[in-house]
Design an enzyme around this catalytic site. Structure first.
Site, PDB file in Angstrom:
ATOM      1  N   MET A  10       0.581  -1.174  -0.154  1.00 54.85           N
ATOM      2  CA  MET A  10      -0.193   0.305   0.010  1.00 54.85           C
ATOM      3  C   MET A  10       1.109   1.530   0.306  1.00 54.85           C
ATOM      4  O   MET A  10       0.612   2.071   1.101  1.00 54.85           O
ATOM      5  CB  MET A  10      -1.351  -0.295   1.495  1.00 54.85           C
ATOM      6  CG  MET A  10      -1.830  -1.569   1.265  1.00 54.85           C
ATOM      7  SD  MET A  10      -2.977  -1.232   2.760  1.00 54.85           S
ATOM      8  CE  MET A  10      -1.553  -2.086   3.479  1.00 54.85           C
ATOM      9  N   GLN A  52     -11.357   3.062   0.512  1.00 54.28           N
ATOM     10  CA  GLN A  52     -10.309   4.202   0.974  1.00 54.28           C
ATOM     11  C   GLN A  52     -11.471   4.813   0.432  1.00 54.28           C
ATOM     12  O   GLN A  52     -12.487   5.966   1.271  1.00 54.28           O
ATOM     13  CB  GLN A  52      -9.061   4.691   0.790  1.00 54.28           C
ATOM     14  CG  GLN A  52      -8.552   4.045   1.274  1.00 54.28           C
ATOM     15  CD  GLN A  52      -6.324   4.058   0.764  1.00 54.28           C
ATOM     16  OE1 GLN A  52      -6.486   4.679   0.074  1.00 54.28           O
ATOM     17  NE2 GLN A  52      -5.812   3.414   1.772  1.00 54.28           N
ATOM     18  N   THR A  83       2.703   1.797   5.884  1.00 54.37           N
ATOM     19  CA  THR A  83       1.757   2.672   5.644  1.00 54.37           C
ATOM     20  C   THR A  83       1.067   3.693   6.502  1.00 54.37           C
ATOM     21  O   THR A  83       0.871   3.272   7.717  1.00 54.37           O
ATOM     22  CB  THR A  83       0.193   2.074   4.940  1.00 54.37           C
ATOM     23  OG1 THR A  83      -0.517   3.298   4.337  1.00 54.37           O
ATOM     24  CG2 THR A  83      -0.260   0.698   5.428  1.00 54.37           C
ATOM     25  N   ASN A  84       1.285   5.294   6.512  1.00 54.77           N
ATOM     26  CA  ASN A  84       0.498   5.665   7.515  1.00 54.77           C
ATOM     27  C   ASN A  84      -1.206   5.852   7.314  1.00 54.77           C
ATOM     28  O   ASN A  84      -1.219   5.426   8.351  1.00 54.77           O
ATOM     29  CB  ASN A  84       0.831   7.202   7.293  1.00 54.77           C
ATOM     30  CG  ASN A  84       2.604   7.705   7.578  1.00 54.77           C
ATOM     31  OD1 ASN A  84       2.783   7.807   8.869  1.00 54.77           O
ATOM     32  ND2 ASN A  84       3.261   7.636   6.433  1.00 54.77           N
ATOM     33  N   THR A  85      -1.827   6.135   6.484  1.00 59.91           N
ATOM     34  CA  THR A  85      -3.033   5.377   6.586  1.00 59.91           C
ATOM     35  C   THR A  85      -3.682   4.834   6.479  1.00 59.91           C
ATOM     36  O   THR A  85      -5.039   5.758   7.492  1.00 59.91           O
ATOM     37  CB  THR A  85      -3.876   6.543   4.757  1.00 59.91           C
ATOM     38  OG1 THR A  85      -3.191   7.691   3.821  1.00 59.91           O
ATOM     39  CG2 THR A  85      -4.459   6.512   4.744  1.00 59.91           C
ATOM     40  N   CYS A 197       3.515  10.026   4.964  1.00 60.61           N
ATOM     41  CA  CYS A 197       2.453   9.103   3.327  1.00 60.61           C
ATOM     42  C   CYS A 197       3.922   8.312   3.338  1.00 60.61           C
ATOM     43  O   CYS A 197       5.104   8.956   2.946  1.00 60.61           O
ATOM     44  CB  CYS A 197       1.980   9.552   2.397  1.00 60.61           C
ATOM     45  SG  CYS A 197       1.973   8.207   1.423  1.00 60.61           S
ATOM     46  N   THR A 198       4.591   7.071   3.486  1.00 57.25           N
ATOM     47  CA  THR A 198       5.579   6.592   3.089  1.00 57.25           C
ATOM     48  C   THR A 198       6.187   6.395   1.659  1.00 57.25           C
ATOM     49  O   THR A 198       7.262   5.964   1.659  1.00 57.25           O
ATOM     50  CB  THR A 198       4.904   5.102   3.168  1.00 57.25           C
ATOM     51  OG1 THR A 198       3.821   4.572   3.013  1.00 57.25           O
ATOM     52  CG2 THR A 198       5.032   4.533   5.201  1.00 57.25           C
ATOM     53  N   GLU A 199       4.831   7.076   0.324  1.00 59.03           N
ATOM     54  CA  GLU A 199       5.872   7.464  -1.070  1.00 59.03           C
ATOM     55  C   GLU A 199       5.841   8.506  -0.813  1.00 59.03           C
ATOM     56  O   GLU A 199       6.708   8.563  -1.900  1.00 59.03           O
ATOM     57  CB  GLU A 199       4.110   7.417  -1.935  1.00 59.03           C
ATOM     58  CG  GLU A 199       4.081   5.601  -1.812  1.00 59.03           C
ATOM     59  CD  GLU A 199       3.710   4.528  -1.165  1.00 59.03           C
ATOM     60  OE1 GLU A 199       2.638   4.021  -0.924  1.00 59.03           O
ATOM     61  OE2 GLU A 199       2.507   5.825  -0.559  1.00 59.03           O
TER      62      GLU A 199
END
Length: 234
Positions: A10, A52, A83-85, A197-199
């Site tokens: 994710m 989501q 993932t943060n979300t 956000c991990t991206e």
């Protein structure tokens, strides 16, 4: 060494960064040919992203719980959600197993507190920026005030994550837009920036900003290694 259970996919763009960071950290700590003992359960992000956007969070939570149970059955000793979300659904994971769960906001909060910073800017998905599950945890458990972009800026940040970074697309134009947002929040008093956000760490680095940058992928991966290498009783 404990086995790290990773819930990934994710997106896979950031999950493979987690894998690299965790193994680099183990090699740095132990030397030689050492690498991390880890297990990854990778989901289909298209399915999660639809849940989501449709607000089907309970359904997404059940997928996180299934992933956690699978990792426990496979022999994991602790769980890291890459993932943060999806930490919005942390309780589903915590309720699904008895394994320790390393919350990404706590890892970030500790890293920020060590530097004596009390006010940070947050760049993340709109879910993480606009809902309370992340910002409240930072404020209530770590005493950190969070500044978020305005409505139009939040749309830019969110759209770049889902339409570009999660697809492996890195654009200088998007980096420029992010930097405008970051610099405005710094002008409003942000003492640091959370790449929440991990991206986002694929686009922004510590060298880009005049204040400390807290890359949650890196911080979370390091916290996972610390937990994995922690000896009994320590």
């Amino acid at each position: 060494m404990k086995k790290i259970g990773l819930i990934g996919g994710m997106s896979w763009e950031s999950s493979h960064v987690y894998y690299r960071l965790i193994n680099e950290a183990v090699k740095e700590r132990l030397g030689g040919l050492h690498s991390a003992k880890s297990i990854m359960y990778s989901v289909d992000f298209a399915e999660i992203a639809d849940m989501q956007s449709d607000g089907r969070w309970d359904e997404a939570g059940e997928q996180m719980a299934e992933a956690a149970r699978s990792l426990e059955a496979a022999g994991a000793d602790l769980i890291v959600l890459c993932t943060n979300t999806m930490h919005k659904l942390a309780s589903y994971i915590e309720d699904a197993t008895k394994l320790p769960f390393l919350h990404i906001a706590d890892a970030a909060g500790k890293a920020i507190t060590v530097q004596g910073i009390k006010r940070v800017a947050l760049l993340a998905t709109r879910f993480t920026m606009e809902e309370s599950f992340y910002t409240d945890r930072l404020r209530e458990l770590h005493g950190i005030e969070v500044l978020i972009p305005d409505e139009q800026e939040r749309k830019i940040v969110h759209d770049v994550i889902y339409q570009e970074l999660c697809r492996g697309i890195i654009r200088e134009e998007s980096k420029s837009e992010y930097m405008k947002i970051i610099n405005r929040l710094i002008s409003e008093g942000a003492e640091g920036v959370i790449l929440g956000c991990t991206e986002v760490g694929l686009l922004i680095s510590a060298n880009d900003c005049e204040v400390p940058v807290f890359d949650t992928s890196l911080i979370h991966a390091q916290a996972a290694v610390e937990a994995a290498l922690l000896k009994a009783g320590e």
